[in-house]
Design a protein around this motif. Structure first.
Motif, PDB file in Angstrom:
ATOM      1  N   VAL A   1      22.710  23.391  44.058  1.00  0.00           N
ATOM      2  CA  VAL A   1      22.757  22.684  43.115  1.00  0.00           C
ATOM      3  C   VAL A   1      21.264  22.032  43.106  1.00  0.00           C
ATOM      4  CG1 VAL A   1      24.428  22.188  43.975  1.00  0.00           C
ATOM      5  CG2 VAL A   1      22.969  21.039  44.919  1.00  0.00           C
ATOM      6  N   THR A   2      21.487  21.325  41.855  1.00  0.00           N
ATOM      7  CA  THR A   2      20.220  20.511  41.528  1.00  0.00           C
ATOM      8  C   THR A   2      20.688  19.420  41.101  1.00  0.00           C
ATOM      9  OG1 THR A   2      19.791  22.608  40.041  1.00  0.00           O
ATOM     10  CG2 THR A   2      18.141  20.631  39.687  1.00  0.00           C
ATOM     11  N   SER A   3      19.252  18.316  41.828  1.00  0.00           N
ATOM     12  CA  SER A   3      19.447  17.298  41.370  1.00  0.00           C
ATOM     13  C   SER A   3      19.915  16.696  39.688  1.00  0.00           C
ATOM     14  CB  SER A   3      18.713  15.887  42.038  1.00  0.00           C
ATOM     15  OG  SER A   3      17.287  16.570  41.416  1.00  0.00           O
ATOM     16  N   SER A   4      20.588  15.568  39.174  1.00  0.00           N
ATOM     17  CA  SER A   4      20.427  15.185  38.064  1.00  0.00           C
ATOM     18  C   SER A   4      19.440  15.001  37.332  1.00  0.00           C
ATOM     19  CB  SER A   4      21.108  14.040  37.352  1.00  0.00           C
ATOM     20  OG  SER A   4      22.787  13.713  38.452  1.00  0.00           O
ATOM     21  N   TYR A   5      19.038  15.276  36.278  1.00  0.00           N
ATOM     22  CA  TYR A   5      17.246  14.882  35.610  1.00  0.00           C
ATOM     23  C   TYR A   5      17.447  15.066  34.173  1.00  0.00           C
ATOM     24  CZ  TYR A   5      16.915  19.972  34.098  1.00  0.00           C
ATOM     25  OH  TYR A   5      17.030  20.923  33.689  1.00  0.00           O
ATOM     26  N   TYR A   6      18.463  14.981  33.268  1.00  0.00           N
ATOM     27  CA  TYR A   6      18.683  14.862  31.688  1.00  0.00           C
ATOM     28  C   TYR A   6      17.819  14.074  31.463  1.00  0.00           C
ATOM     29  CZ  TYR A   6      20.581  15.195  27.540  1.00  0.00           C
ATOM     30  OH  TYR A   6      20.597  15.559  25.450  1.00  0.00           O
ATOM     31  N   GLY A   7      17.587  14.510  30.458  1.00  0.00           N
ATOM     32  CA  GLY A   7      16.399  12.580  30.185  1.00  0.00           C
ATOM     33  C   GLY A   7      15.355  12.264  31.502  1.00  0.00           C
ATOM     34  N   GLN A   8      15.723  13.060  32.197  1.00  0.00           N
ATOM     35  CA  GLN A   8      13.376  12.833  33.696  1.00  0.00           C
ATOM     36  C   GLN A   8      12.293  13.467  32.845  1.00  0.00           C
ATOM     37  OE1 GLN A   8      14.648  13.049  37.002  1.00  0.00           O
ATOM     38  NE2 GLN A   8      12.976  13.541  38.428  1.00  0.00           N
ATOM     39  N   ILE A   9      12.789  14.587  32.393  1.00  0.00           N
ATOM     40  CA  ILE A   9      11.584  14.789  31.696  1.00  0.00           C
ATOM     41  C   ILE A   9      11.173  15.053  30.396  1.00  0.00           C
ATOM     42  CG2 ILE A   9      10.159  17.449  31.354  1.00  0.00           C
ATOM     43  CD1 ILE A   9      12.091  18.731  33.541  1.00  0.00           C
ATOM     44  N   LYS A  10      10.024  14.175  30.491  1.00  0.00           N
ATOM     45  CA  LYS A  10       8.981  13.689  29.300  1.00  0.00           C
ATOM     46  C   LYS A  10       7.624  14.070  29.266  1.00  0.00           C
ATOM     47  CE  LYS A  10      12.507   9.806  28.256  1.00  0.00           C
ATOM     48  NZ  LYS A  10      13.142   7.847  28.075  1.00  0.00           N
ATOM     49  N   LEU A  11       7.100  15.108  28.032  1.00  0.00           N
ATOM     50  CA  LEU A  11       6.284  15.403  28.229  1.00  0.00           C
ATOM     51  C   LEU A  11       5.313  14.295  27.532  1.00  0.00           C
ATOM     52  CD1 LEU A  11       6.730  18.571  25.640  1.00  0.00           C
ATOM     53  CD2 LEU A  11       6.476  18.272  28.749  1.00  0.00           C
ATOM     54  N   ASN A  12       5.793  12.980  26.987  1.00  0.00           N
ATOM     55  CA  ASN A  12       4.519  12.272  27.327  1.00  0.00           C
ATOM     56  C   ASN A  12       4.849  11.146  27.833  1.00  0.00           C
ATOM     57  OD1 ASN A  12       7.031  10.959  26.592  1.00  0.00           O
ATOM     58  ND2 ASN A  12       6.492   9.614  24.528  1.00  0.00           N
ATOM     59  N   ARG A  13       4.460  11.612  28.814  1.00  0.00           N
ATOM     60  CA  ARG A  13       4.737  10.578  30.437  1.00  0.00           C
ATOM     61  C   ARG A  13       3.761  11.529  31.517  1.00  0.00           C
ATOM     62  NH1 ARG A  13      10.944   8.339  31.412  1.00  0.00           N
ATOM     63  NH2 ARG A  13      10.653  10.530  32.538  1.00  0.00           N
ATOM     64  N   TRP A  14       3.365  10.752  32.415  1.00  0.00           N
ATOM     65  CA  TRP A  14       2.405  11.266  33.029  1.00  0.00           C
ATOM     66  C   TRP A  14       3.359  12.037  34.368  1.00  0.00           C
ATOM     67  CZ3 TRP A  14      -1.769  13.968  33.281  1.00  0.00           C
ATOM     68  CH2 TRP A  14      -2.897  14.265  33.934  1.00  0.00           C
ATOM     69  N   ASP A  15       4.542  10.978  35.530  1.00  0.00           N
ATOM     70  CA  ASP A  15       4.750  11.566  35.950  1.00  0.00           C
ATOM     71  C   ASP A  15       6.031  11.312  36.217  1.00  0.00           C
ATOM     72  OD1 ASP A  15       5.553  11.687  38.822  1.00  0.00           O
ATOM     73  OD2 ASP A  15       5.071  10.248  39.655  1.00  0.00           O
ATOM     74  N   ASN A  16       6.910  12.257  35.481  1.00  0.00           N
ATOM     75  CA  ASN A  16       8.806  12.519  35.791  1.00  0.00           C
ATOM     76  C   ASN A  16       9.259  12.723  37.031  1.00  0.00           C
ATOM     77  OD1 ASN A  16       8.556  12.781  32.622  1.00  0.00           O
ATOM     78  ND2 ASN A  16       7.547  14.479  32.333  1.00  0.00           N
ATOM     79  N   GLY A  17       8.856  12.809  37.712  1.00  0.00           N
ATOM     80  CA  GLY A  17       9.621  11.843  39.447  1.00  0.00           C
ATOM     81  C   GLY A  17       9.636  13.508  39.990  1.00  0.00           C
ATOM     82  N   GLU A  18      10.824  13.391  40.413  1.00  0.00           N
ATOM     83  CA  GLU A  18      11.301  14.256  41.733  1.00  0.00           C
ATOM     84  C   GLU A  18      12.415  15.459  41.358  1.00  0.00           C
ATOM     85  OE1 GLU A  18      11.275  15.117  46.115  1.00  0.00           O
ATOM     86  OE2 GLU A  18      11.868  13.243  45.231  1.00  0.00           O
ATOM     87  N   ILE A  19      12.468  16.278  41.108  1.00  0.00           N
ATOM     88  CA  ILE A  19      13.779  17.614  40.904  1.00  0.00           C
ATOM     89  C   ILE A  19      14.453  18.136  42.774  1.00  0.00           C
ATOM     90  CG2 ILE A  19      15.627  18.872  39.313  1.00  0.00           C
ATOM     91  CD1 ILE A  19      13.689  18.135  37.557  1.00  0.00           C
ATOM     92  N   ILE A  20      15.655  18.163  43.282  1.00  0.00           N
ATOM     93  CA  ILE A  20      15.539  18.337  44.403  1.00  0.00           C
ATOM     94  C   ILE A  20      16.884  19.511  44.085  1.00  0.00           C
ATOM     95  CG2 ILE A  20      16.612  18.484  45.951  1.00  0.00           C
ATOM     96  CD1 ILE A  20      15.893  15.654  46.752  1.00  0.00           C
TER      97      ILE A  20
END
Length: 263
Positions: free
Chosen positions: A179-198
Motif C-alpha cells: 500500500v501507498t499512503s494517500s497522496y492524490y493532490g500532494q505533488i505540485k510542481l510549483n511547490r518546493w516541498d511536497n512532503g512524504e509518501i510511505i
C-alpha cells in the motif's frame, strides 16, 4: 519559476529515460528484469519533484517470496514514480492495450516485457486468465496488478476485481499486498516541498486452499486490510499544509468482477 525549471528537468529526464530505456529493452526485448531497470531510473524523479518516499520492506525477503502476485492501490499517474522500489527482477506489470499509445511511457511499457490485455473483449477473459497463469508457471514470473483497475484519484479505494486472486490460485503462488499512503493532490510542481509518501508491504497471503466460492469474500477482506493499513500510514506521514485525506471509512467493499486487472 520553480514550475518551469521542474518541467524542463522532467522533460530532459523523460528523453533520457526513453533513450536509455529503449536501448536496454531493444538489447533484451521482453526480459523480465527490464521493468526493474526502468523503475530504478525513475527514483531520481522523486528528488526532482520534492517528495520523500519511504519504503518499508526488506528487499531480500521480498525476493525470496517470488514468484507472486503483487497487488497495490492505484492513485495517480505518479504511481510509477512513488512505488519505483517495489518492482524486482522477474516482476512484470499487467496493463491495458491502450497504454501503448501513451507518449514515452507506452512504448517503454511494451518493450520492457509487461503484459498488455484487451479489457474491452470480455469474451476472452478465460483465455487471458490461462495466459497469465501459463506465464507465471513457465517463466517463473511475478505479476504486478492494481485490482481496482483504474486510478482512484482521491476517491479512497475503488472496489477490487477478483482477477488477481484467481490468477494467484491457479498459478499456485502467494499474493503480496503493498500500500501507498494517500497522496492524490500532494505533488505540485510549483511547490518546493511536497512532503512524504510511505510505501509498505503487508504479509503475503496464501490462496492455495481457497475454494472458488471463497474468492470474492477473500478479495473483499484483502481490500479492507489494505484500507486499514493506508489509514494507519496516513496518520503519520508528513504532508504539505492543507492536504485533504480521502474518506475511506464511508466506502463499501464492493463486488469486483472476475476479470484480469490492469494499470
Amino acid at each position: 519559476m520553480l514550475l518551469i525549471i521542474r518541467m524542463l528537468i522532467l522533460g530532459i529526464m523523460g528523453i533520457l529515460w526513453l533513450i536509455v530505456g529503449c536501448a536496454v529493452c531493444l538489447c533484451r526485448p521482453g526480459h523480465p528484469s527490464n521493468l526493474y531497470v526502468l523503475t530504478q531510473m525513475l527514483r531520481l524523479v522523486q528528488k526532482v519533484v520534492g517528495v520523500k518516499v519511504t519504503y518499508r520492506f526488506d528487499v531480500k525477503e521480498l525476493r525470496s517470496r517470488m514468484p507472486a502476485i503483487f497487488v497495490g492501490n492505484h492513485q495517480t499517474n505518479w504511481d510509477i514514480v512513488t512505488v519505483a522500489d517495489v518492482p524486482q527482477p522477474g516482476l512484470v506489470c499487467i496493463g491495458k492495450k491502450s497504454l501503448i499509445w501513451v507518449p514515452v511511457f507506452g512504448i517503454l511499457f511494451y518493450l520492457s516485457g509487461n503484459i498488455l490485455i484487451d479489457r474491452t473483449n470480455r469474451s476472452r477473459n478465460g483465455e487471458e486468465f490461462l495466459s497469465l497463469v501459463r506465464r507465471v508457471r513457465k517463466k517463473n514470473l511475478s505479476l504486478w496488478i492494481f485490482p481496482e483497475g483504474h486510478r482512484s484519484k482521491g476517491a479512497g479505494m475503488l472496489p477490487f476485481k477478483t482477477g488477481a486472486v484467481h490468477t494467484a490460485k491457479l498459478a499456485g503462488v502467494p499474493i503480496i499486498p503493498f500500500v501507498t499512503s494517500s497522496y492524490y493532490g500532494q505533488i505540485k510542481l510549483n511547490r518546493w516541498d511536497n512532503g512524504e509518501i510511505i510505501v509498505e508491504m503487508l504479509p503475503p497471503r496464501d490462496v492455495s486452499g481457497l475454494e472458488k466460492s471463497e474468492i470474492r469474500s477473500f478479495t473483499k477482506q484483502l481490500r479492507q486490510d489494505m484500507i486499514v493499513k493506508i489509514m494507519e500510514l496516513d496518520k503519520e506521514v508528513r504532508r504539505p499544509e492543507g492536504f485533504v485525506l480521502p474518506d475511506y471509512k464511508g466506502e463499501s467493499n464492493g463486488d469486483g468482477e472476475s476479470s484480469p486487472d490492469e494499470v
